[in-house]
Write a protein that holds these residues in place. Structure first.
Motif, PDB file in Angstrom:
ATOM      1  N   GLY A 211     -14.266  16.193  70.308  1.00 52.60           N
ATOM      2  CA  GLY A 211     -13.994  17.494  70.928  1.00 52.60           C
ATOM      3  C   GLY A 211     -12.686  18.113  70.479  1.00 52.60           C
ATOM      4  N   LEU A 212     -11.767  17.310  69.950  1.00 52.64           N
ATOM      5  CA  LEU A 212     -10.541  17.845  69.378  1.00 52.64           C
ATOM      6  C   LEU A 212     -10.840  18.296  67.961  1.00 52.64           C
ATOM      7  CD1 LEU A 212      -8.174  15.015  70.573  1.00 52.64           C
ATOM      8  CD2 LEU A 212      -8.334  17.316  71.535  1.00 52.64           C
ATOM      9  N   LEU A 213     -10.249  19.405  67.545  1.00 55.33           N
ATOM     10  CA  LEU A 213     -10.567  19.969  66.241  1.00 55.33           C
ATOM     11  C   LEU A 213      -9.484  19.712  65.207  1.00 55.33           C
ATOM     12  CD1 LEU A 213     -12.056  23.417  67.281  1.00 55.33           C
ATOM     13  CD2 LEU A 213     -13.263  21.304  66.723  1.00 55.33           C
ATOM     14  N   CYS A 214      -9.918  19.573  63.970  1.00 54.39           N
ATOM     15  CA  CYS A 214      -9.041  19.490  62.819  1.00 54.39           C
ATOM     16  C   CYS A 214      -9.613  20.428  61.766  1.00 54.39           C
ATOM     17  CB  CYS A 214      -8.973  18.066  62.285  1.00 54.39           C
ATOM     18  SG  CYS A 214      -8.010  17.931  60.747  1.00 54.39           S
ATOM     19  N   LYS A 215      -8.837  21.434  61.377  1.00 59.65           N
ATOM     20  CA  LYS A 215      -9.263  22.375  60.341  1.00 59.65           C
ATOM     21  C   LYS A 215      -8.409  22.146  59.105  1.00 59.65           C
ATOM     22  CE  LYS A 215     -10.140  25.686  63.973  1.00 59.65           C
ATOM     23  NZ  LYS A 215      -9.652  26.877  64.646  1.00 59.65           N
ATOM     24  N   ILE A 216      -9.088  21.953  57.985  1.00 64.63           N
ATOM     25  CA  ILE A 216      -8.380  21.743  56.725  1.00 64.63           C
ATOM     26  C   ILE A 216      -8.787  22.853  55.765  1.00 64.63           C
ATOM     27  CG2 ILE A 216      -7.979  20.181  54.788  1.00 64.63           C
ATOM     28  CD1 ILE A 216      -8.810  17.869  56.645  1.00 64.63           C
ATOM     29  N   GLU A 217      -7.792  23.547  55.220  1.00 66.38           N
ATOM     30  CA  GLU A 217      -8.019  24.590  54.227  1.00 66.38           C
ATOM     31  C   GLU A 217      -7.309  24.180  52.953  1.00 66.38           C
ATOM     32  OE1 GLU A 217      -7.535  28.703  55.552  1.00 66.38           O
ATOM     33  OE2 GLU A 217      -7.292  27.889  57.566  1.00 66.38           O
ATOM     34  N   SER A 218      -8.093  24.135  51.857  1.00 62.47           N
ATOM     35  CA  SER A 218      -7.512  23.727  50.574  1.00 62.47           C
ATOM     36  C   SER A 218      -8.395  24.199  49.437  1.00 62.47           C
ATOM     37  CB  SER A 218      -7.390  22.196  50.526  1.00 62.47           C
ATOM     38  OG  SER A 218      -6.965  21.781  49.262  1.00 62.47           O
ATOM     39  N   PRO A 219      -7.794  24.624  48.324  1.00 63.64           N
ATOM     40  CA  PRO A 219      -8.601  24.983  47.161  1.00 63.64           C
ATOM     41  C   PRO A 219      -9.354  23.779  46.582  1.00 63.64           C
ATOM     42  CG  PRO A 219      -6.254  25.115  46.644  1.00 63.64           C
ATOM     43  CD  PRO A 219      -6.363  24.836  48.092  1.00 63.64           C
ATOM     44  N   LYS A 220      -8.951  22.548  46.962  1.00 67.19           N
ATOM     45  CA  LYS A 220      -9.639  21.344  46.484  1.00 67.19           C
ATOM     46  C   LYS A 220     -10.978  21.115  47.176  1.00 67.19           C
ATOM     47  CE  LYS A 220      -5.321  18.963  45.496  1.00 67.19           C
ATOM     48  NZ  LYS A 220      -4.484  17.789  45.826  1.00 67.19           N
ATOM     49  N   ILE A 221     -11.208  21.772  48.313  1.00 63.56           N
ATOM     50  CA  ILE A 221     -12.473  21.588  49.041  1.00 63.56           C
ATOM     51  C   ILE A 221     -13.523  22.466  48.401  1.00 63.56           C
ATOM     52  CG2 ILE A 221     -13.649  21.858  51.250  1.00 63.56           C
ATOM     53  CD1 ILE A 221     -10.913  21.378  52.588  1.00 63.56           C
ATOM     54  N   LYS A 222     -14.603  21.829  47.975  1.00 58.41           N
ATOM     55  CA  LYS A 222     -15.666  22.565  47.290  1.00 58.41           C
ATOM     56  C   LYS A 222     -16.943  22.508  48.083  1.00 58.41           C
ATOM     57  CE  LYS A 222     -13.717  21.840  42.800  1.00 58.41           C
ATOM     58  NZ  LYS A 222     -12.732  22.281  42.398  1.00 58.41           N
TER      59      LYS A 222
ATOM     60  N   VAL B  93      -2.991  19.192  75.309  1.00 58.90           N
ATOM     61  CA  VAL B  93      -3.223  19.002  73.875  1.00 58.90           C
ATOM     62  C   VAL B  93      -2.188  19.808  73.101  1.00 58.90           C
ATOM     63  CG1 VAL B  93      -4.837  19.523  71.992  1.00 58.90           C
ATOM     64  CG2 VAL B  93      -5.685  18.521  74.108  1.00 58.90           C
ATOM     65  N   LEU B  94      -1.695  19.229  71.999  1.00 58.32           N
ATOM     66  CA  LEU B  94      -0.776  19.935  71.115  1.00 58.32           C
ATOM     67  C   LEU B  94      -1.491  20.241  69.809  1.00 58.32           C
ATOM     68  CD1 LEU B  94       2.205  20.866  70.898  1.00 58.32           C
ATOM     69  CD2 LEU B  94       2.659  18.713  69.715  1.00 58.32           C
ATOM     70  N   ASN B  95      -1.492  21.505  69.411  1.00 55.36           N
ATOM     71  CA  ASN B  95      -2.054  21.911  68.129  1.00 55.36           C
ATOM     72  C   ASN B  95      -0.899  21.927  67.127  1.00 55.36           C
ATOM     73  OD1 ASN B  95      -3.366  22.972  65.957  1.00 55.36           O
ATOM     74  ND2 ASN B  95      -4.016  24.840  66.964  1.00 55.36           N
ATOM     75  N   ILE B  96      -0.992  21.044  66.152  1.00 58.95           N
ATOM     76  CA  ILE B  96       0.053  20.903  65.135  1.00 58.95           C
ATOM     77  C   ILE B  96      -0.448  21.552  63.853  1.00 58.95           C
ATOM     78  CG2 ILE B  96       1.501  19.270  63.874  1.00 58.95           C
ATOM     79  CD1 ILE B  96       0.712  17.191  66.081  1.00 58.95           C
TER      80      ILE B  96
ATOM     81  N   GLY C 172       1.752  21.581  49.963  1.00 63.12           N
ATOM     82  CA  GLY C 172       1.266  22.236  48.744  1.00 63.12           C
ATOM     83  C   GLY C 172       0.405  23.430  49.121  1.00 63.12           C
ATOM     84  N   LYS C 173      -0.812  23.467  48.596  1.00 64.11           N
ATOM     85  CA  LYS C 173      -1.728  24.574  48.899  1.00 64.11           C
ATOM     86  C   LYS C 173      -2.690  24.225  50.029  1.00 64.11           C
ATOM     87  CE  LYS C 173      -1.605  26.417  44.245  1.00 64.11           C
ATOM     88  NZ  LYS C 173      -2.377  26.787  43.062  1.00 64.11           N
ATOM     89  N   THR C 174      -2.449  23.109  50.705  1.00 60.28           N
ATOM     90  CA  THR C 174      -3.332  22.663  51.785  1.00 60.28           C
ATOM     91  C   THR C 174      -2.698  22.955  53.137  1.00 60.28           C
ATOM     92  OG1 THR C 174      -4.218  20.904  50.397  1.00 60.28           O
ATOM     93  CG2 THR C 174      -4.535  20.673  52.763  1.00 60.28           C
ATOM     94  N   ARG C 175      -3.514  23.487  54.051  1.00 57.67           N
ATOM     95  CA  ARG C 175      -3.081  23.744  55.422  1.00 57.67           C
ATOM     96  C   ARG C 175      -3.981  22.968  56.372  1.00 57.67           C
ATOM     97  NH1 ARG C 175      -2.922  30.038  54.592  1.00 57.67           N
ATOM     98  NH2 ARG C 175      -5.085  29.573  54.913  1.00 57.67           N
ATOM     99  N   ILE C 176      -3.372  22.384  57.380  1.00 56.45           N
ATOM    100  CA  ILE C 176      -4.110  21.617  58.381  1.00 56.45           C
ATOM    101  C   ILE C 176      -3.696  22.098  59.767  1.00 56.45           C
ATOM    102  CG2 ILE C 176      -4.483  19.339  59.413  1.00 56.45           C
ATOM    103  CD1 ILE C 176      -4.000  18.115  56.680  1.00 56.45           C
ATOM    104  N   SER C 177      -4.692  22.273  60.628  1.00 55.89           N
ATOM    105  CA  SER C 177      -4.467  22.536  62.042  1.00 55.89           C
ATOM    106  C   SER C 177      -5.106  21.374  62.786  1.00 55.89           C
ATOM    107  CB  SER C 177      -5.110  23.865  62.440  1.00 55.89           C
ATOM    108  OG  SER C 177      -5.023  24.050  63.838  1.00 55.89           O
ATOM    109  N   LEU C 178      -4.298  20.600  63.519  1.00 50.94           N
ATOM    110  CA  LEU C 178      -4.769  19.365  64.128  1.00 50.94           C
ATOM    111  C   LEU C 178      -4.433  19.346  65.615  1.00 50.94           C
ATOM    112  CD1 LEU C 178      -5.867  16.448  63.820  1.00 50.94           C
ATOM    113  CD2 LEU C 178      -3.523  15.763  63.259  1.00 50.94           C
ATOM    114  N   GLU C 179      -5.453  19.147  66.452  1.00 55.72           N
ATOM    115  CA  GLU C 179      -5.258  19.023  67.886  1.00 55.72           C
ATOM    116  C   GLU C 179      -5.116  17.543  68.249  1.00 55.72           C
ATOM    117  OE1 GLU C 179      -7.843  22.956  69.155  1.00 55.72           O
ATOM    118  OE2 GLU C 179      -8.689  20.975  69.538  1.00 55.72           O
ATOM    119  N   VAL C 180      -4.018  17.215  68.958  1.00 56.85           N
ATOM    120  CA  VAL C 180      -3.748  15.835  69.360  1.00 56.85           C
ATOM    121  C   VAL C 180      -3.380  15.832  70.849  1.00 56.85           C
ATOM    122  CG1 VAL C 180      -2.286  13.802  68.964  1.00 56.85           C
ATOM    123  CG2 VAL C 180      -2.864  15.307  67.055  1.00 56.85           C
ATOM    124  N   PRO C 181      -3.982  14.934  71.639  1.00 57.06           N
ATOM    125  CA  PRO C 181      -3.590  14.841  73.052  1.00 57.06           C
ATOM    126  C   PRO C 181      -2.105  14.499  73.184  1.00 57.06           C
ATOM    127  CG  PRO C 181      -5.609  13.600  72.650  1.00 57.06           C
ATOM    128  CD  PRO C 181      -5.060  14.000  71.311  1.00 57.06           C
TER     129      PRO C 181
END
Length: 97
Positions: A86-97, A17-20, A25-34
């Motif tokens: 089972g693969l994770l995606c984390k999204i961090e953004s001030p737009k998420i309420k 798996v590759l974690n990308i 902008g102000k959004t960060r994403i951590s995405l696991e992809v086979p």
């Protein structure tokens, strides 16, 4: 739809798996992809590369190379974590309420 820049890559050899990690902008994403999915679509992400990402609750027409469908695991102000089988995606953004 937003343009993100690949900031960091980490390969989990034990799981193929590759974690990308991406920023747009102000959004960060951590995405696991086979790794096999990346091989199948002919893409090997590189740091500094721009990619187009759309997060939506509906599948939209388009020329997408990878489409993931998942469920939210955790949600708090400014952050949400999804599971794609089972693969994770984390999204961090001030737009998420």
């Amino acid at each position: 739809m937003t343009i993100f820049v690949v900031k960091d890559l980490e390969e989990y050899d034990y799981a193929s798996v590759l974690n990308i990690r991406l920023e747009g902008g102000k959004t960060r994403i951590s995405l696991e992809v086979p790794v096999q999915v990346l091989v199948d679509v002919g893409w090997r992400p590189r740091e500094g590369e721009e990619v187009e990402i759309e997060v939506s609750d509906k599948v939209k027409d388009g020329d997408w190379q990878i489409i993931l469908s998942g469920k939210p695991l955790r949600h708090e102000k400014g952050k949400v974590v999804y599971s794609f089988g089972g693969l994770l995606c984390k999204i961090e953004s001030p737009k998420i309420k």
